[in-house]
Structures are given as structure tokens and as C-alpha cells.
Scaffold this active site. Structure first.
Site, PDB file in Angstrom:
ATOM      1  N   ASP A 341       6.307  -4.794   2.662  1.00  0.00           N
ATOM      2  CA  ASP A 341       6.161  -3.382   3.033  1.00  0.00           C
ATOM      3  C   ASP A 341       5.415  -3.223   4.351  1.00  0.00           C
ATOM      4  OD1 ASP A 341       7.135  -2.690   0.403  1.00  0.00           O
ATOM      5  OD2 ASP A 341       5.163  -3.244  -0.322  1.00  0.00           O
ATOM      6  N   SER A 366       2.355  -0.657   8.536  1.00  0.00           N
ATOM      7  CA  SER A 366       2.248  -0.601   7.081  1.00  0.00           C
ATOM      8  C   SER A 366       3.205   0.485   6.645  1.00  0.00           C
ATOM      9  CB  SER A 366       0.823  -0.248   6.675  1.00  0.00           C
ATOM     10  OG  SER A 366       0.832   0.186   5.347  1.00  0.00           O
ATOM     11  N   ARG A 367       4.245   0.110   5.913  1.00  0.00           N
ATOM     12  CA  ARG A 367       5.253   1.105   5.562  1.00  0.00           C
ATOM     13  C   ARG A 367       4.734   2.093   4.518  1.00  0.00           C
ATOM     14  NH1 ARG A 367       8.844  -2.395   7.993  1.00  0.00           N
ATOM     15  NH2 ARG A 367       8.846  -4.149   6.568  1.00  0.00           N
ATOM     16  N   VAL A 368       3.617   1.756   3.857  1.00  0.00           N
ATOM     17  CA  VAL A 368       3.024   2.713   2.923  1.00  0.00           C
ATOM     18  C   VAL A 368       2.225   3.729   3.739  1.00  0.00           C
ATOM     19  CG1 VAL A 368       1.377   2.966   1.050  1.00  0.00           C
ATOM     20  CG2 VAL A 368       3.005   1.088   1.018  1.00  0.00           C
TER      21      VAL A 368
END
Ligand code: ATP
Ligand code: MG
Length: 512
Positions: A341, A366-368
Site C-alpha cells: 500500500d 502511502s496509499r492509506v
């Protein structure tokens, strides 16, 4: 004519009798070794053996079924292959490879089979879990919202990691990859997060150093170290991350938060390639077997945040991958980037220039994202990435000419101070409150007038003063989750007093 008929019926009678005998002695669970070498045994006669099943050899030693062919099976041996000879009998166990799990493992160093290698005696656990398990389904999961604090300013501010996230640490050799993972483990002290450090294909001496550091910072008591070092056979190296994940899953299923570090998956991919080439599987791109993507996807899919019905536990994974000359578009790095992610990219030039941790904010993501940040951190750090990007852009321009206008000069000075503030020594993770104050001060511009070499002395003095005179600022941030304008002006006041008093002039970082 009648004699032929008699013969036919006689042969039928003999066949029936033979069948009856075969049915009485079930030979399908016993096989014979055809060949053995390089930790691989080829076995004849175990037609019904399952993929991944444990096979018992004389010794006793064990192996795992890795290849099923028409008339033989390929078994990867966990122990020494010199004890096994051609012609030896072996037996199915009807079990898949399992490892002991549970609290008895805390503070221990184990191998890929969960056997202790730290000389502290037997592991007192009677709970076992298969090393290969299905990843939780989408319905079992929940989105990642809670931050996992690394204690490293640049990460918590710009590339935040959440509980249940998989964030890749990627960079060339000797760029501080392991350092980030170990600092994150050290920072989990008192935060109710169980840590697992899985060392894959490393030297024994590196592992000993890491275990010592964990002990020194009192972090070993909530950590399990799973190790398959470089001198071990490829089947053990192949198995290690799966075993480590099974150990982590036990706690996740009990509603706890777990952090797992795989150091590193490049060596894991190489061990798998070796293993499958020895098993005569056909090589594909870069001689890796065709299922190399599945090797890591099925491993990393097991890390997630479970929903409340399943007690809400999580596994946060920090896989590490080594690149060659910064090439993140190579086969294994791109595979793992697409599984995780986000990634923390470590830049060799930055590392060599002294910018440590050498996290390249333009290639890290950070894809979150800010979903995994506290509200105050989100507010204080939202402009940081932009300011750094501005700085780098101006820096490139400024190389063309020496005459710089005031605005450009200001951006350059400010950027240099920002980068200085983001430097952080190893084994010194910071509390969230301290990180927020540092980032606030850096962005306020109040440090722009001082010598960059003095920045860390200033920050240290600042934290000493705040602790002594207004500790409520820290409490407000960590407990009440507020950083009020009043507290901010107090911080700036203290900073100005330090500047005016010129206390840092004769002090160095070491003295402070
Ligand atoms: P390898 O590729 O060999 O596994 P690595 O990328 O994991 O290396 P580390 O072993 O973590 O790198 O660090 C390399 C060296 O840099 C070590 O000597 C370590 O002490 C030093 N180092 C790492 N991070 C920092 C830091 N933030 N400040 C100062 N020194 C650091
Ligand atoms: Mg390392």
C-alpha cells in the site's frame, strides 16, 4: 478351447488374490527416495501426498512436498541432506508444516520451523498453526484508520503508516532500510503492539547485532525474531516469512495489533528461485519461476485490519526490498510495489550526503495517506511536502545563476532548515507530541535565521525547556489531542528566548 478358458479364469483368480493382498497393506503412504542432493529429495510411491505436506525421513528429518509430478514427488528438505540416502523409505505425515504460536514466543529467537535458536531452552507452547493460511476475505477486513507511530519524523509527517497497512521499505544496500524497521519496533514500547522481526538470508552477525540492540532498548520482550540466515538451506529461507506471519496471525485473531518486518524479500525471492530451479521447474523472466508474484502476494495479503466481529486485530507489514543502483523498475521491486500500500524509497545520494533517514519524499507514498494520521499531525504537516518540493525545484534553478532574488533565497534557506529538522539519528524515535512540535517550529520560519548546523541543538534545548517550564504542552497534544494557538505562541516564545540568550553558541549536540 476349454484349456484357454481355464487359464483366463485362473489368471483372474490370481489377480483378485493379489488385489486383496494390496488392499490389506496400504503402501500409498510409504515412498522410496530415488535421488537426494542440494536439499531436495525425489521420492517414488507417494502418489497421494499433498502439496505442502510434511514428509518424514529416517533420522528423523522432515521435508515439505513442493513438486508433484506424474511418477514422483519433489520434497524440499529442512534438515541436512547427508543423513538421507538413495533407497531410504519415507512416510507421509498427513500434516502440513506448522509452527508453535502464542505468548511463549515473546522475547525468543526461532528458526523457520519455530524451533528455538537462542539457547534459552524449549518453547513452552502447545498451540500450533499451519505456516500457509488463506488471507482474510474482503468482508473480514476493515479500512485502515489508526496510525502506527514509527517515531521517525519524516515518516509520521509525510508518509504515515496505519495499523493493518503494508508499507514497503525500498532502497540500495546500506541506505538505512533495517534502521527504519528497527526504530519502528523500538518505538512500539508501551504501545501494546507485538512486533515480529523476520530475518531472511542475512548474516548471523547482523542478526546478533539486531537482537542485542532490541535487548538494549528493552524491545525484545514484546518481539519475536524469526530467522533463516544465509547459511541455511533454501527451503528454510523460503519458509521463514510464512512462519513469521502465522505467528503474527495468532495474535491478530485475538484482537491484538502486530507489526511484522520482512528483512528482506529480495533474498527470499532468490531463495525461492534456487529452490525451484533445483526442483527443475522451468525458469521464466530473470530465471525466476512463473509464480514469483504469487509467492509474495499470498504472503502480504495476510496482513490487514480485521473488522470488529473478528475482534479488530491487525498486522502491519514492513517488507524490505533491496534495489540495484536505485532501479525500482526491476522485476521483484515492481512486483512488491504493486502488492503493497505504498513505499518508503531510500535515496543513496541523500544518505551519502548525510540526510538520514534518506527518505526521498518525491518517490515515497502511502496509499492509506492521512486517513492514518492523527488530526493534529495532519494539520501541522499538510504543507510540508509542498514546501520541500518547492525547495528542490528552486535548488535546481539556483544552480544556473548566482544572482538570486530574495523570495528564492528565502525558499532555499527555509527548505534547508526543513531538511535539517527532518534528520534523525538511529535508535532515537520521538513521541508524537515531540514530532508535532519539531515540525511546527520548522515550518514557522523561526529557525530560518540560525545556522543549519545548530538546528538540532536548538530543538533539543527547546524540548528541555518545554519539559521543565510548560510540560502541559506535551500533555495537551498527547492526551487532549489539541495544539492550541496559545501553546504555539508559548513554544515560539521559548524559542526566541533561546535565540536571544545565545545558549546554543558554545553547545554541541553531544553535550546536549
Ligand atoms: P543492508 O543493505 O546491508 O541490509 P540497510 O539498507 O539495511 O543495509 P542499515 O544496516 O540499516 O542499512 O544502515 C546502514 C548504516 O547506516 C548502518 O551503519 C547504520 O548505523 C547507519 N544508519 C542508518 N540509519 C541511520 C540514521 N538515521 N542516522 C545515522 N546512521 C544511520
Ligand atoms: Mg539491512
Amino acid at each position: 478351447m476349454s484349456s484357454i478358458k481355464d487359464l483366463n479364469s485362473l489368471s483372474q483368480i490370481i489377480k483378485d488374490e493379489i488385489n486383496k493382498v494390496e488392499k490389506k497393506i496400504d503402501t500409498s503412504n510409504v515412498g522410496q527416495v530415488i535421488s537426494v542432493g542440494d536439499c531436495i529429495a525425489t521420492v517414488f510411491g507417494l502418489d497421494k501426498a499433498m502439496y505442502g505436506e510434511l514428509i518424514l525421513f529416517p533420522g528423523p528429518s522432515y521435508g515439505m512436498v513442493m513438486n508433484i509430478e506424474e511418477d514422483n514427488i519433489g520434497v524440499a528438505l529442512f534438515g541436512d541432506d547427508i543423513t538421507i540416502k538413495e533407497g531410504d523409505l519415507c512416510q507421509r505425515t498427513m500434516n502440513v508444516v506448522s509452527v508453535p504460536v502464542g505468548d511463549a514466543l515473546l522475547g525468543r529467537v526461532v528458526n523457520a520451523l519455530g524451533q528455538p535458536i537462542d539457547g534459552k531452552g524449549k518453547i513452552d507452547s502447545n498451540i500450533f498453526r499451519p505456516v500457509e493460511m488463506m488471507a482474510p476475505s474482503i468482508m473480514d477486513r476493515e479500512s485502515v484508520t489508526e496510525p502506527l507511530e514509527t517515531g521517525i519524523k519524516v515518516i509520521d509527517a509525510m508518509i504515515p503508516i496505519g495499523k493493518g497497512q503494508r508499507e514497503l521499505i525500498i532502497g540500495d544496500r546500506q541506505t538505512g532500510k533495517t534502521a527504519i524497521a528497527i526504530d519502528t519496533i523500538i518505538n512500539q514500547k508501551g504501545k501494546d503492539v507485538i512486533c515480529i522481526y523476520c530475518s531472511i538470508g542475512q548474516k548471523n552477525s547482523s542478526l546478533a547485532q539486531i537482537v542485542n540492540k532490541l535487548k538494549q532498548f528493552d524491545a525484545l520482550k514484546y518481539t519475536v525474531v524469526v530467522s533463516a540466515n544465509a547459511s541455511q538451506s533454501s527451503p528454510m529461507i523460503y519458509l521463514a516469512p510464512y512462519s513469521a506471519t502465522s505467528i503474527a496471525e495468532y495474535w491478530m485473531r485475538q484482537g491484538k495489533d502486530v507489526l511484522i518486518v520482512y528483512d528482506d524479500l529480495s533474498k527470499h525471492a532468490v531463495a525461492y528461485r534456487t529452490l525451484l530451479l533445483l526442483l527443475r521447474r522451468s525458469p521464466g523472466r530473470e530465471a525466476y519461476p512463473g509464480d514469483i508474484f504469487y509467492l509474495h502476494s499470498r504472503l502480504l495479503e495476510r496482513s490487514c485490519k480485521l473488522n470488529d466481529e473478528l475482534k479488530g486485530g491487525s498486522i502491519t507489514a514492513l517488507p524490505i526490498v533491496e534495489t540495484q543502483a536505485g532501479d525500482i523498475s526491476a522485476y521483484i521491486p515492481t512486483n512488491i510495489i504493486s502488492i503493497t500500500d505504498g513505499q518508503l524509497f531510500l535515496n543513496t545520494d541523500m544518505f551519502n550526503a548525510g540526510q538520514r533517514p534518506a527518505i526521498d519524499s518525491s518517490l515515497s507514498v502511502s496509499r492509506v495517506g492521512s486517513a492514518a494520521q492523527t488530526k493534529i499531525m495532519k494539520k501541522e504537516s499538510k504543507n510540508l511536502r509542498m514546501q520541500l518540493a518547492n525547495y528542490h525545484e528552486m535548488l535546481d534553478f539556483s544552480r544556473f545563476g548566482s544572482d538570486l532574488d530574495k523570495t528564492t533565497q528565502k525558499i532555499l534557506t527555509h527548505g534547508a532548515i526543513l531538511l535539517e529538522v527532518l534528520k534523525q539519528k538511529q535508535y532515537m524515535p520521538l513521541s508524537m507530541a515531540q514530532e508535532i512540535i519539531d515540525i511546527f517550529v520548522a515550518q514557522s520560519g523561526e529557525l530560518d535565521s540560525i545556522d543549519p548546523l545548530k538546528v538540532h541543538s536548538f530543538l533539543k534545548l527547546l524540548s528541555i525547556y518545554i519539559n521543565a517550564h510548560c510540560p502541559e504542552i506535551y500533555e495537551n497534544i498527547s492526551n487532549k489531542k489539541v495544539f492550541s494557538d496559545e501553546d504555539k505562541s508559548k513554544v515560539i516564545n521559548i524559542l526566541n528566548n533561546i535565540k536571544v540568550a545565545k545558549i546554543t553558541d558554545d553547545l554541541t549536540d553531544e553535550v546536549l
